[in-house]
Design a protein around this motif. Structure first.
Motif, PDB file in Angstrom:
ATOM      1  N   PHE A  11       0.998  -1.077   0.081  1.00 18.26           N
ATOM      2  CA  PHE A  11       0.166  -0.033  -0.219  1.00 18.26           C
ATOM      3  C   PHE A  11       0.945   1.315  -0.029  1.00 18.26           C
ATOM      4  O   PHE A  11       1.601   1.434   0.762  1.00 18.26           O
ATOM      5  CB  PHE A  11      -0.879  -0.088   1.379  1.00 18.26           C
ATOM      6  CG  PHE A  11      -1.910   0.961   1.306  1.00 18.26           C
ATOM      7  CD1 PHE A  11      -1.943   2.285   0.952  1.00 18.26           C
ATOM      8  CD2 PHE A  11      -3.317   0.448   1.448  1.00 18.26           C
ATOM      9  CE1 PHE A  11      -2.799   3.148   1.147  1.00 18.26           C
ATOM     10  CE2 PHE A  11      -4.432   1.455   1.166  1.00 18.26           C
ATOM     11  CZ  PHE A  11      -4.161   2.691   1.412  1.00 18.26           C
ATOM     12  N   ARG A  31      -2.312   3.033  -4.275  1.00 18.70           N
ATOM     13  CA  ARG A  31      -2.219   1.625  -4.861  1.00 18.70           C
ATOM     14  C   ARG A  31      -1.773   0.547  -3.799  1.00 18.70           C
ATOM     15  O   ARG A  31      -1.076   0.958  -2.986  1.00 18.70           O
ATOM     16  CB  ARG A  31      -1.293   1.533  -5.983  1.00 18.70           C
ATOM     17  CG  ARG A  31       0.160   1.807  -5.750  1.00 18.70           C
ATOM     18  CD  ARG A  31       1.213   1.642  -7.009  1.00 18.70           C
ATOM     19  NE  ARG A  31       1.222   0.275  -7.365  1.00 18.70           N
ATOM     20  CZ  ARG A  31       1.936  -0.136  -8.296  1.00 18.70           C
ATOM     21  NH1 ARG A  31       2.553   0.801  -9.124  1.00 18.70           N
ATOM     22  NH2 ARG A  31       2.054  -1.252  -8.481  1.00 18.70           N
ATOM     23  N   SER A  32      -2.346  -0.711  -4.077  1.00 21.18           N
ATOM     24  CA  SER A  32      -2.048  -1.726  -3.071  1.00 21.18           C
ATOM     25  C   SER A  32      -2.607  -3.018  -3.411  1.00 21.18           C
ATOM     26  O   SER A  32      -3.409  -2.937  -4.441  1.00 21.18           O
ATOM     27  CB  SER A  32      -2.901  -1.294  -1.517  1.00 21.18           C
ATOM     28  OG  SER A  32      -4.100  -1.678  -1.880  1.00 21.18           O
ATOM     29  N   GLY A  33      -2.254  -3.897  -2.866  1.00 23.57           N
ATOM     30  CA  GLY A  33      -2.829  -5.137  -2.741  1.00 23.57           C
ATOM     31  C   GLY A  33      -4.248  -5.125  -1.972  1.00 23.57           C
ATOM     32  O   GLY A  33      -4.790  -4.361  -1.717  1.00 23.57           O
ATOM     33  N   ASN A  34      -4.737  -6.485  -1.935  1.00 26.21           N
ATOM     34  CA  ASN A  34      -5.999  -6.654  -1.285  1.00 26.21           C
ATOM     35  C   ASN A  34      -5.946  -6.159   0.249  1.00 26.21           C
ATOM     36  O   ASN A  34      -4.787  -5.793   0.718  1.00 26.21           O
ATOM     37  CB  ASN A  34      -6.690  -8.056  -1.375  1.00 26.21           C
ATOM     38  CG  ASN A  34      -5.892  -9.118  -0.609  1.00 26.21           C
ATOM     39  OD1 ASN A  34      -5.369  -8.728   0.680  1.00 26.21           O
ATOM     40  ND2 ASN A  34      -5.722 -10.303  -1.023  1.00 26.21           N
ATOM     41  N   ASP A  56     -11.766  -1.715  -7.073  1.00 27.02           N
ATOM     42  CA  ASP A  56     -11.342  -3.075  -6.965  1.00 27.02           C
ATOM     43  C   ASP A  56     -11.234  -3.633  -8.206  1.00 27.02           C
ATOM     44  O   ASP A  56     -12.162  -3.629  -8.829  1.00 27.02           O
ATOM     45  CB  ASP A  56     -12.214  -3.524  -5.925  1.00 27.02           C
ATOM     46  CG  ASP A  56     -11.697  -4.972  -5.356  1.00 27.02           C
ATOM     47  OD1 ASP A  56     -11.012  -5.717  -6.042  1.00 27.02           O
ATOM     48  OD2 ASP A  56     -12.227  -5.482  -4.370  1.00 27.02           O
ATOM     49  N   SER A  68     -12.762  -7.226   1.383  1.00 27.95           N
ATOM     50  CA  SER A  68     -11.862  -6.214   1.767  1.00 27.95           C
ATOM     51  C   SER A  68     -12.484  -5.766   3.210  1.00 27.95           C
ATOM     52  O   SER A  68     -13.709  -5.803   3.440  1.00 27.95           O
ATOM     53  CB  SER A  68     -12.152  -5.014   0.886  1.00 27.95           C
ATOM     54  OG  SER A  68     -11.544  -5.197  -0.417  1.00 27.95           O
ATOM     55  N   HIS A 128      -6.769  -1.210  -6.147  1.00 27.57           N
ATOM     56  CA  HIS A 128      -5.911  -2.476  -5.816  1.00 27.57           C
ATOM     57  C   HIS A 128      -6.381  -3.561  -6.641  1.00 27.57           C
ATOM     58  O   HIS A 128      -7.604  -3.674  -7.124  1.00 27.57           O
ATOM     59  CB  HIS A 128      -6.203  -2.496  -4.476  1.00 27.57           C
ATOM     60  CG  HIS A 128      -7.456  -3.138  -3.888  1.00 27.57           C
ATOM     61  ND1 HIS A 128      -7.763  -4.262  -3.622  1.00 27.57           N
ATOM     62  CD2 HIS A 128      -8.696  -2.493  -3.529  1.00 27.57           C
ATOM     63  CE1 HIS A 128      -8.801  -4.566  -3.129  1.00 27.57           C
ATOM     64  NE2 HIS A 128      -9.549  -3.541  -3.078  1.00 27.57           N
ATOM     65  N   GLY A 132      -1.482  -6.218  -6.084  1.00 29.46           N
ATOM     66  CA  GLY A 132      -1.133  -4.903  -6.191  1.00 29.46           C
ATOM     67  C   GLY A 132       0.063  -4.730  -7.420  1.00 29.46           C
ATOM     68  O   GLY A 132       0.699  -3.766  -7.367  1.00 29.46           O
ATOM     69  N   THR A 136      -3.200  -3.679 -10.785  1.00 33.63           N
ATOM     70  CA  THR A 136      -2.917  -2.476 -10.397  1.00 33.63           C
ATOM     71  C   THR A 136      -1.558  -1.533 -11.040  1.00 33.63           C
ATOM     72  O   THR A 136      -1.896  -0.477 -11.421  1.00 33.63           O
ATOM     73  CB  THR A 136      -2.616  -2.500  -9.101  1.00 33.63           C
ATOM     74  OG1 THR A 136      -3.826  -3.059  -8.490  1.00 33.63           O
ATOM     75  CG2 THR A 136      -2.471  -1.134  -8.255  1.00 33.63           C
TER      76      THR A 136
END
Length: 236
Positions: A11, A31-34, A56, A68, A128, A132, A136
């Motif tokens: 993130f 931006r990020s992963g889950n 998402d 999430s 995300h 990510g 993303t």
């Protein structure tokens, strides 16, 4: 560098990147992963960031498997699944990361435009997917490039991801893939890497086929007014 939000992988803010005489704004695009493992501290951080929209990019199965954690946040979640077919098929077909990205921009162009358009409606915004890295990575790279961020900075931001993925996660994922596909040549790249030459190759492909990343977005529905708005939102 640790993730900005506790419990979320990768993130980060994409502010501060050079863009000609300017730079990308801090506190506008993340931006990020889950977000399934976000803890109480992470929830507080997201609240403090003032997020107004989360885009998402995951498909329905991924969302069901890893919902999430956004409890109590006053935030709109926009679903824009960049569906590339079964993840398993990538490993079964042994595609390279570059081939995967080519399939992504060819097969999900309109949805990439929808995601970029989502940046314009409300900020701060988080984009995300699961890790990510790929969906993303491509979406954010195209948005930054179209907004006017310097190309080397766009590529460097993409490439940072592999240094933010937990080593234990990488080991577990690779072990699972190799158990099913022991001959796979691209498993490590697909699951754990974000090499700068791959993103450079994608952007150069869009230059050759469309004129520029901005022209790619324009060809698939983003208007000139929206592109101007993207530059105004992202660049200071």
């Amino acid at each position: 560098m640790r993730s900005l939000v506790s419990g979320a992988t990768n993130f980060r803010d994409v502010g501060g990147l050079p863009a000609g005489a300017g730079r990308s704004r801090a506190g506008v695009l993340y931006r990020s992963g889950n977000l399934v493992h976000v803890d109480d501290e992470g929830l507080q951080t997201m609240d403090d960031l003032g997020l107004r929209r989360i885009i998402d990019l995951r498909d329905d199965a991924e969302v069901r498997h890893a919902p999430s954690r956004v409890d109590g946040l006053d935030v709109e979640v926009q679903r824009v699944p960049l569906f590339l077919g079964s993840v398993e098929s990538f490993f079964a077909r042994d595609v390279s990361l570059g081939e995967l990205y080519a399939e992504l921009v060819e097969g999900s162009a309109a949805r990439i435009v929808d995601a970029v358009r989502g940046i314009l409606g409300a900020q701060p915004v988080l984009i995300h997917c699961t890790v990510g890295k790929d969906r993303t990575g491509v979406t954010v790279a195209l948005a930054l490039a179209a907004a006017g961020v310097d190309r080397d900075a766009v590529i460097d931001d993409y490439a940072r991801t592999e240094g933010l993925l937990p080593a234990e996660r990488n080991r577990q994922v690779l072990a699972g893939i190799r158990a099913l596909h022991p001959e796979n040549r691209h498993a490590e790249e697909l699951a754990t890497r974000s090499p700068a030459p791959v993103m450079r190759g994608l952007l150069e492909r869009l230059d050759a086929e469309y004129g520029s990343p901005a022209d790619f977005l324009r060809a698939h529905g983003l208007t000139d007014a929206e592109l101007a708005r993207l530059r105004a939102v992202v660049i200071e």
